[in-house]
Design an enzyme around this catalytic site. Sequence first.
Site, short mmCIF file in Angstrom:
data_model
loop_
_atom_site.label_atom_id
_atom_site.label_comp_id
_atom_site.label_asym_id
_atom_site.label_seq_id
_atom_site.Cartn_x
_atom_site.Cartn_y
_atom_site.Cartn_z
N GLU A 104 0.83 -1.20 0.00
CA GLU A 104 0.00 0.00 0.00
C GLU A 104 0.86 1.25 0.00
O GLU A 104 1.97 1.25 0.55
CB GLU A 104 -0.91 0.01 1.24
CG GLU A 104 -1.94 -1.10 1.19
CD GLU A 104 -2.76 -1.25 2.46
OE1 GLU A 104 -3.89 -1.75 2.35
OE2 GLU A 104 -2.29 -0.90 3.55
N CYS A 117 3.46 8.69 0.28
CA CYS A 117 4.16 7.85 1.27
C CYS A 117 4.29 6.46 0.67
O CYS A 117 3.29 5.81 0.37
CB CYS A 117 3.32 7.82 2.55
SG CYS A 117 3.95 6.66 3.77
N CYS A 124 7.27 -6.58 6.95
CA CYS A 124 8.41 -5.96 7.63
C CYS A 124 8.94 -6.92 8.67
O CYS A 124 8.18 -7.65 9.31
CB CYS A 124 7.98 -4.65 8.31
SG CYS A 124 9.36 -3.76 9.07
N CYS A 128 7.98 -4.19 15.38
CA CYS A 128 7.56 -3.15 16.34
C CYS A 128 6.12 -3.47 16.79
O CYS A 128 5.23 -3.70 15.96
CB CYS A 128 7.61 -1.77 15.70
SG CYS A 128 9.26 -1.33 15.11
N CYS A 131 2.96 -1.40 15.45
CA CYS A 131 2.81 -1.21 14.01
C CYS A 131 2.08 -2.37 13.36
O CYS A 131 2.46 -3.54 13.54
CB CYS A 131 4.18 -1.02 13.36
SG CYS A 131 4.10 -0.80 11.58
N CYS A 345 0.09 6.49 9.82
CA CYS A 345 1.35 5.82 10.18
C CYS A 345 1.08 4.50 10.90
O CYS A 345 0.33 4.47 11.87
CB CYS A 345 2.15 6.67 11.17
SG CYS A 345 2.83 8.12 10.47
#
Length: 360
Positions: A104, A117, A124, A128, A131, A345
């Site tokens: 995305e 962005c 990933c 974290c 996230c 975010c």
Amino acid sequence: MSGAQAVRSRFSSPVTTMINLLDQNRENLNLLFDDKPYRGSQIFNWIYGKGIRDIHQMSNIPGQLRDELAKKAVISYPDVVEIQRSSDGTEKIAYRLADGHIIESVLMPEKDHWSVCVSSQAGCAMGCTFCCTATLGFIRNLGLAEIMAQVLYPIHAYPERTFRNVVFMGMGEPLLNYDTVIDAIRILSDPDGPRISKRRITISTCGIIPRLKTLGRDTEVGLAVSLNAVTDATRAGIMPVTRKYPLTELIDTLKGYQLPNRRRITIEYVLLKGINDSILDARQLIRLLHGLKVKVNLIPLNPWPGCTLEPPDTTTVLAFEEQLKDSPIAVMRRKEKGNDILAACGQLAGGKSHGGTKTY
Ligand code: SAH
């Protein structure tokens, strides 16, 4: 050898797979026509500057050469599978990659321009806890075409919009896809390409120290670092990367970072209720950042389905901000955009952010 012969000879292997021209940096394109490198420059401009997708539209390339090229190469973009629009004007675009994975990117309207962005990886590896992308785990690094398409597609799909900023703050850790991200930055800022100024490109990282040591030398883009905590114990609890790259080493590396003129490093600090949001945390943050040219971006957590953490209440956020305002450090609260479509975010997860049930 003619240009056409050069193309033929370079790609005459019996196992012929089409090459994607959108995956080639300037050097590779020049190599395709090593007898006439200016052809590489012309093609570079067609692909990255003009955003064409059909080799036959390259009107300054001789017809025979175009035909030869079209037999060996394509200009291939990932498929756009969904565009969602937030009530605040932010848009989230989902792309399906050739191997089926979904990534995305987010288009953010500013006063007189737009920012994009972009994602640098599918999934990933950083883990974290706050996230949503982390819940996917690491899938793979994106290729050059997959990164470039996230900027070229909106530029050419919306010619009435001015896209001025590109931030590597989408899915993934850009410094773990280093060479490709550097290639993408060079193309983005090339005068023959989309002409995004390097001053308007920002890489956001959780702090991959060996790469931070070379980044300032290799390119002159803006740097944002996700700090998010002021002690190793707290940071390791929410950002496992801290166990490999502790805070003191990270801060020392930032002290040595070669910044472009008059620029400051952005320190991103996601505020998490009861974890890193106390006045003591704010004071320690001021001490930790002492001597660094930084501005702090406070980001109250954007929750996502399944997220067990919470943002602090407004009073706590304001108190934290006030502490920083009383110090020499510049501070701002990040305006969150696109929460209603999970485009803010840390909310990107390619459909999984919608509860894992979404199919495109
Ligand atoms: N891997 C890179 C870039 C992707 S994250 C990095 O770590 O910087 C981009 C930014 O979003 C980071 O500052 C990160 O701390 C922040 N972020 C991640 N999840 C978030 C969430 N749920 N709410 C608010 N910000 C978040």
